[in-house]
Design an enzyme around this catalytic site. Sequence first.
Site, PDB file in Angstrom:
ATOM      1  N   PHE A 213       0.898   1.913  11.985  1.00 24.75           N
ATOM      2  CA  PHE A 213       1.761   2.911  11.358  1.00 24.75           C
ATOM      3  C   PHE A 213       1.210   3.310   9.994  1.00 24.75           C
ATOM      4  CE2 PHE A 213       4.449   0.169  13.946  1.00 24.75           C
ATOM      5  CZ  PHE A 213       5.321   1.035  14.590  1.00 24.75           C
ATOM      6  N   ASP A 214       1.269   4.592   9.700  1.00 26.22           N
ATOM      7  CA  ASP A 214       1.144   5.045   8.320  1.00 26.22           C
ATOM      8  C   ASP A 214       2.445   4.669   7.608  1.00 26.22           C
ATOM      9  OD1 ASP A 214       0.346   6.399   5.997  1.00 26.22           O
ATOM     10  OD2 ASP A 214       1.200   8.288   6.706  1.00 26.22           O
ATOM     11  N   GLY A 215       2.434   4.725   6.284  1.00 26.84           N
ATOM     12  CA  GLY A 215       3.632   4.361   5.532  1.00 26.84           C
ATOM     13  C   GLY A 215       4.527   5.544   5.222  1.00 26.84           C
ATOM     14  N   PHE A 330       0.298   5.985  14.367  1.00 28.37           N
ATOM     15  CA  PHE A 330       1.218   7.055  13.987  1.00 28.37           C
ATOM     16  C   PHE A 330       0.947   7.502  12.554  1.00 28.37           C
ATOM     17  CE2 PHE A 330       3.637   4.501  17.112  1.00 28.37           C
ATOM     18  CZ  PHE A 330       3.950   5.490  18.036  1.00 28.37           C
TER      19      PHE A 330
END
Length: 365
Positions: A213-215, A330
């Site tokens: 995941f991106d943040g 993502f």
Amino acid sequence: MSSPVAVAEASAGTTSPAGSVVEEAAALSTADAKAFHDNLAPKKKPKTPKPQNAVTIAVSSRALFDMREERRVYGEQGVEAYLALQIEKEEEPFKQGPAFPFVQALEAVNIRLRHLYPDSDQIFDVVLMTNHHAQVGVRLINSINHYGLNIERFCMTGGKSPIGYLKAYLTNLYLSADAEKVQEAIEEGIAAATMFNPPEDRVLKNDELRVAFDGDAVLFSDESEIIVKEHGLDTFFEHEKKFVDNPLAQGPLKMFLETLGRMQRKFHVKGERLGCPIRTYLVTARSAASSGARALKTLRTWGLEVDEALFLAGAPKGPLLEKIRPHVFFDDQMFHVEGAHEHGTVAAHVPFGIGQKYNKSQKKK
């Protein structure tokens, strides 16, 4: 000529294959005999879980399978030619699409969960969610059976948008190749992302589900990203330092990470933390020293954790993702999605936050 006694003795010393099976079963204990006969019986498909207990992953047909040829026919010749082609080729399975390895990995996790919790419905349940006509259903079913996927729930809406059904199916994550439908799902509060044609020659192992995941604007809201875009990095660093103890608001995929964490704990409580078949990653452009603490403290406040946190300080994500080899990554920024794709990573775009304004600006250039 043999005597009757000799014939009888010879018969007693000769056992037919069927007789040997019966004798072997009779010699076993009751429990062993049951297991013996169970092994002779044909294997049954796993029971479909109850939707209210399962983690529902809705996947579109174009995310699960590579349907580019069929889409070309649809665009050039229309819906009737498209349907005729699907019927003509219904015995020919589709090629694998970008979500295919992800679905396989989910099913591998389910096998482990069923072993630990034989009577539990708390497993992943994949639903095929598509606006295809029912005539295409036969080829989809044949393709799913060809690859041995355990997908029992279908939603084929005959040209209408399937988005209205996502909540009815209690969807935890929606993956589609249609960016507009993904945007609709996000606006309905459903975790969703757009998937693209699969990278060539990618081979992913299914013994461990890896999700990256991106943040900002993915797990977290875009509040900090707004400051970067509108006021620059220096102001952003000052802002993050000032609000380091203030948790960020949640982003569109926070609940999905929470769901993965809940599934991980099912392995942890059975003493399988090190052998857990689910691994999560935070892969962010944030700098660790300047802005990383707030991200980690936010996760802690939520009661969530990731297995690995990678702070890249603005460096490209593609090379690092190539080493991780996630089943899906993502990100809200298309240039990160494209960079990941160039390095053979299956990446999905989350259309959320201020970054979409800049994505659109780049497309116009």
